[in-house]
Design a protein around this motif. Structure first.
Motif, PDB file in Angstrom:
ATOM      1  N   TYR A  93       0.763  -1.132  -0.110  1.00 28.10           N
ATOM      2  CA  TYR A  93       0.083   0.063  -0.129  1.00 28.10           C
ATOM      3  C   TYR A  93       0.833   1.282   0.011  1.00 28.10           C
ATOM      4  O   TYR A  93       1.736   1.494   0.546  1.00 28.10           O
ATOM      5  N   GLY A  94       0.468   2.186  -0.877  1.00 26.64           N
ATOM      6  CA  GLY A  94       1.167   3.442  -0.727  1.00 26.64           C
ATOM      7  C   GLY A  94       0.288   4.632  -0.881  1.00 26.64           C
ATOM      8  O   GLY A  94      -0.957   4.596  -1.296  1.00 26.64           O
ATOM      9  N   SER A  95       0.461   5.900  -0.441  1.00 29.05           N
ATOM     10  CA  SER A  95      -0.277   6.948  -0.641  1.00 29.05           C
ATOM     11  C   SER A  95       0.465   8.347  -0.972  1.00 29.05           C
ATOM     12  O   SER A  95       1.489   8.581  -0.175  1.00 29.05           O
ATOM     13  N   LYS A  96      -0.125   8.744  -1.933  1.00 32.54           N
ATOM     14  CA  LYS A  96       0.724  10.029  -2.323  1.00 32.54           C
ATOM     15  C   LYS A  96       2.113   9.984  -2.960  1.00 32.54           C
ATOM     16  O   LYS A  96       2.024  10.601  -4.022  1.00 32.54           O
ATOM     17  N   ARG A  97       2.954   9.211  -2.549  1.00 28.72           N
ATOM     18  CA  ARG A  97       4.237   9.414  -2.845  1.00 28.72           C
ATOM     19  C   ARG A  97       4.128   8.210  -4.205  1.00 28.72           C
ATOM     20  O   ARG A  97       3.798   7.049  -3.781  1.00 28.72           O
ATOM     21  N   ILE A  98       4.739   8.392  -5.267  1.00 29.42           N
ATOM     22  CA  ILE A  98       4.697   7.415  -6.367  1.00 29.42           C
ATOM     23  C   ILE A  98       6.092   7.117  -6.921  1.00 29.42           C
ATOM     24  O   ILE A  98       6.829   8.262  -7.094  1.00 29.42           O
ATOM     25  N   GLY A  99       6.494   6.112  -6.902  1.00 25.14           N
ATOM     26  CA  GLY A  99       7.951   5.545  -6.960  1.00 25.14           C
ATOM     27  C   GLY A  99       8.787   6.270  -5.841  1.00 25.14           C
ATOM     28  O   GLY A  99       8.373   6.668  -4.792  1.00 25.14           O
ATOM     29  N   LEU A 100      10.228   6.350  -5.917  1.00 28.07           N
ATOM     30  CA  LEU A 100      10.991   6.598  -4.751  1.00 28.07           C
ATOM     31  C   LEU A 100      11.848   7.770  -5.217  1.00 28.07           C
ATOM     32  O   LEU A 100      12.846   7.996  -4.473  1.00 28.07           O
ATOM     33  N   ASN A 101      11.389   8.545  -6.199  1.00 29.42           N
ATOM     34  CA  ASN A 101      12.046   9.547  -6.603  1.00 29.42           C
ATOM     35  C   ASN A 101      11.491  10.885  -6.244  1.00 29.42           C
ATOM     36  O   ASN A 101      11.647  11.896  -7.062  1.00 29.42           O
ATOM     37  N   GLY A 102      10.458  10.913  -5.587  1.00 27.10           N
ATOM     38  CA  GLY A 102       9.863  12.337  -5.086  1.00 27.10           C
ATOM     39  C   GLY A 102       8.655  12.441  -5.927  1.00 27.10           C
ATOM     40  O   GLY A 102       8.095  13.725  -5.827  1.00 27.10           O
ATOM     41  N   ASP A 103       8.037  11.803  -6.827  1.00 26.13           N
ATOM     42  CA  ASP A 103       6.841  11.917  -7.566  1.00 26.13           C
ATOM     43  C   ASP A 103       5.702  12.039  -6.310  1.00 26.13           C
ATOM     44  O   ASP A 103       5.526  11.092  -5.712  1.00 26.13           O
ATOM     45  N   MET A 104       4.670  12.848  -6.731  1.00 24.86           N
ATOM     46  CA  MET A 104       3.513  12.834  -5.513  1.00 24.86           C
ATOM     47  C   MET A 104       2.240  13.114  -6.458  1.00 24.86           C
ATOM     48  O   MET A 104       2.104  13.814  -7.387  1.00 24.86           O
ATOM     49  N   GLY A 105       1.109  12.232  -6.174  1.00 22.62           N
ATOM     50  CA  GLY A 105      -0.085  12.398  -6.623  1.00 22.62           C
ATOM     51  C   GLY A 105      -1.148  12.412  -5.828  1.00 22.62           C
ATOM     52  O   GLY A 105      -0.828  11.899  -4.421  1.00 22.62           O
ATOM     53  N   TRP A 106      -2.526  12.615  -6.054  1.00 20.94           N
ATOM     54  CA  TRP A 106      -3.569  12.682  -5.075  1.00 20.94           C
ATOM     55  C   TRP A 106      -4.331  11.523  -5.206  1.00 20.94           C
ATOM     56  O   TRP A 106      -5.451  11.252  -5.940  1.00 20.94           O
ATOM     57  N   LEU A 107      -3.532  10.652  -4.703  1.00 24.27           N
ATOM     58  CA  LEU A 107      -4.098   9.066  -4.739  1.00 24.27           C
ATOM     59  C   LEU A 107      -3.611   8.148  -3.491  1.00 24.27           C
ATOM     60  O   LEU A 107      -2.529   8.602  -2.845  1.00 24.27           O
ATOM     61  N   GLU A 108      -4.073   7.035  -3.447  1.00 22.72           N
ATOM     62  CA  GLU A 108      -3.687   6.040  -2.558  1.00 22.72           C
ATOM     63  C   GLU A 108      -3.641   4.579  -3.491  1.00 22.72           C
ATOM     64  O   GLU A 108      -4.618   4.765  -4.418  1.00 22.72           O
ATOM     65  N   TYR A 109      -3.022   3.814  -3.134  1.00 22.12           N
ATOM     66  CA  TYR A 109      -2.680   2.579  -4.223  1.00 22.12           C
ATOM     67  C   TYR A 109      -2.307   1.237  -3.567  1.00 22.12           C
ATOM     68  O   TYR A 109      -1.855   1.369  -2.540  1.00 22.12           O
ATOM     69  N   LEU A 110      -2.565   0.076  -4.160  1.00 17.58           N
ATOM     70  CA  LEU A 110      -1.959  -1.144  -3.909  1.00 17.58           C
ATOM     71  C   LEU A 110      -1.058  -1.549  -5.166  1.00 17.58           C
ATOM     72  O   LEU A 110      -1.635  -1.241  -6.380  1.00 17.58           O
ATOM     73  N   LEU A 111       0.243  -1.661  -4.933  1.00 18.33           N
ATOM     74  CA  LEU A 111       0.901  -2.226  -6.192  1.00 18.33           C
ATOM     75  C   LEU A 111       1.419  -3.626  -5.825  1.00 18.33           C
ATOM     76  O   LEU A 111       1.743  -3.838  -4.583  1.00 18.33           O
ATOM     77  N   LEU A 112       1.038  -4.561  -6.841  1.00 20.54           N
ATOM     78  CA  LEU A 112       0.918  -6.009  -6.370  1.00 20.54           C
ATOM     79  C   LEU A 112       2.055  -6.650  -7.480  1.00 20.54           C
ATOM     80  O   LEU A 112       1.687  -6.318  -8.624  1.00 20.54           O
ATOM     81  N   ALA A 113       2.330  -7.761  -6.926  1.00 20.85           N
ATOM     82  CA  ALA A 113       3.131  -8.603  -7.983  1.00 20.85           C
ATOM     83  C   ALA A 113       2.284  -9.705  -8.521  1.00 20.85           C
ATOM     84  O   ALA A 113       1.598 -10.274  -7.667  1.00 20.85           O
ATOM     85  N   VAL A 114       2.583 -10.170  -9.878  1.00 23.06           N
ATOM     86  CA  VAL A 114       1.609 -11.076 -10.223  1.00 23.06           C
ATOM     87  C   VAL A 114       2.474 -12.218 -10.858  1.00 23.06           C
ATOM     88  O   VAL A 114       3.764 -11.904 -11.374  1.00 23.06           O
ATOM     89  N   ASP A 115       2.215 -13.596 -10.654  1.00 22.37           N
ATOM     90  CA  ASP A 115       3.166 -14.843 -11.066  1.00 22.37           C
ATOM     91  C   ASP A 115       2.282 -15.380 -11.822  1.00 22.37           C
ATOM     92  O   ASP A 115       1.043 -15.589 -11.299  1.00 22.37           O
ATOM     93  N   ALA A 116       2.537 -15.683 -12.952  1.00 22.69           N
ATOM     94  CA  ALA A 116       1.847 -16.601 -13.993  1.00 22.69           C
ATOM     95  C   ALA A 116       0.577 -15.736 -14.064  1.00 22.69           C
ATOM     96  O   ALA A 116       0.447 -14.687 -14.473  1.00 22.69           O
TER      97      ALA A 116
END
Ligand SMILES: C=C1C[C@]23C[C@@]1(O)CC[C@H]2[C@@]12CCC[C@@](C)(C(=O)O1)[C@H]2[C@@H]3C(=O)O
Ligand SMILES: O=C(O)CCC(=O)C(=O)O
Length: 326
Positions: A93-116
């Motif tokens: 889960y992440g909120s407002k910070r996108i990536g690790l290099n200072g990008d910000m957005g008005w959102l929250e999200y789940l970033l998930l890994a997919v296998d097959a």
């Protein structure tokens, strides 16, 4: 309409001019996946826009609605519970910070890994069994759509074998990612003529992205002349983006599309996106079947692992492919 309570502070989020109705993308290519003309229509849209709307895709509305409901339930949890599913990197889960290099957005999200064709077992988030079941059902279905679309792309490009492109996302070790985004309404900016950036402009590094959203608009794409246009939402359709890697595989024939999301001041947007990437060791270079006699690659040779590393070290809006041009 989905409206969730509790907005995070808008400070530090870049602002954009609010879209007006005249900005709607009037020439949007709409492809009927069940039609015999789909391969040609897909190739044409990928050459002109790197983007199209896909209808008659065969994924049941229930599969999409169940995931949307589970996502809404998750994003409605108290902040402290959601934070326990973080951080977003590598996955969670992440909120407002996108990536690790200072990008910000008005959102929250789940970033998930997919296998097959399902969530990676190693990805412990989300922990709720119903949410995981809804994700797995949806991911299996949307991945099949991505494969059918890539097969149609090969046919539309006139190349064999039919899985020349799709095999890269079905191969063992393919690098597939799934994102569920929630953009809360940004009440603070209502009536001010500007909107908060939901997700800043970028191209997707992978081969293909297949997006589905609820009925709230916000997605915009850049046309090849640089003009930004709004994509009217359609909860029954998918929106397909060409990613940077597919641009390279086609030696620039298909264009990766710049896109962004503008937050809505009244309604929340929920989107779910499947990103189909190849295995880390996959060489990303124009398919020989697509190079004419004497035609050279426009790009330096690289592997998906090298490109992904460069992408994750870059800012969202950087022109990542520029470093790989010959
Ligand atoms: C700022 C970033 C977010 C991103 C990784 C990156 O460093 C640059 C590319 C971004 C993007 C865009 C498409 C989907 C995504 C998951 C991806 O692979 O590259 C995101 C990354 C992200 O959200 O972390
Ligand atoms: O949420 C959307 O509609 C698009 C988001 C997006 O471009 C992304 O997650 O990479």
């Amino acid at each position: 309409m989905v409206v969730l309570a509790g907005s995070p502070a808008v400070d530090h989020i870049p602002l954009l001019r609010s879209p007006d109705p005249g900005d709607n993308f009037s020439g949007m290519p709409v492809v009927d996946l069940s039609s015999p003309g789909a391969p040609r229509a897909i190739a044409d849209a990928c050459e002109r826009f790197g983007f199209f709307k896909l209808v008659n895709h065969g994924v049941p509305a229930d599969t999409m609605d169940r995931l949307e409901s589970e996502a809404v339930r998750f994003f409605s949890l108290p902040q402290a519970d959601k934070d326990r599913s973080g951080p977003a990197y590598p996955f969670g889960y992440g909120s407002k910070r996108i990536g690790l290099n200072g990008d910000m957005g008005w959102l929250e999200y789940l970033l998930l890994a997919v296998d097959a064709a399902s969530l990676s077992a190693a990805c412990a988030v989300p922990s709720c069994a119903l949410f995981r079941a809804a994700l797995n059902e949806y991911i299996a279905a949307v991945r099949k759509v991505a494969v059918r679309v890539m097969e149609a792309m090969a046919e539309g490009l006139g190349i064999a074998p039919v899985d020349a492109l799709s095999a890269m996302v079905t191969a063992e070790g393919s690098d597939q990612v799934f994102r569920v985004n929630h953009y809360p309404p940004c009440h603070a900016l209502q009536g001010l003529g500007c909107s908060a950036t939901g997700f800043g402009e970028h191209t997707d590094p992978q081969l293909i992205s297949v997006l589905r959203s609820n009925g709230t608009s916000g997605l915009q794409i850049a046309l090849q002349n640089g003009q930004w246009v709004s994509v009217p939402s359609d909860r029954d359709a998918f929106f397909v983006n060409v990613g940077d890697s597919l641009q390279v595989l086609t030696n620039g024939r298909f264009k990766s599309v710049k896109h962004r999301v503008v937050a809505n001041s009244l309604k929340s947007r929920v989107s779910m996106i499947y990103f189909g990437g190849p295995a880390m060791t996959q060489r990303i270079a124009p398919l020989p079947q697509l190079l004419g006699a004497g035609e050279q690659s426009l790009y330096k040779d690289f592997t998906w692992g090298e490109y992904k590393k460069a992408a994750y070290n870059s800012r969202l809006g950087d022109n990542r492919l520029a470093h790989f041009h010959r």
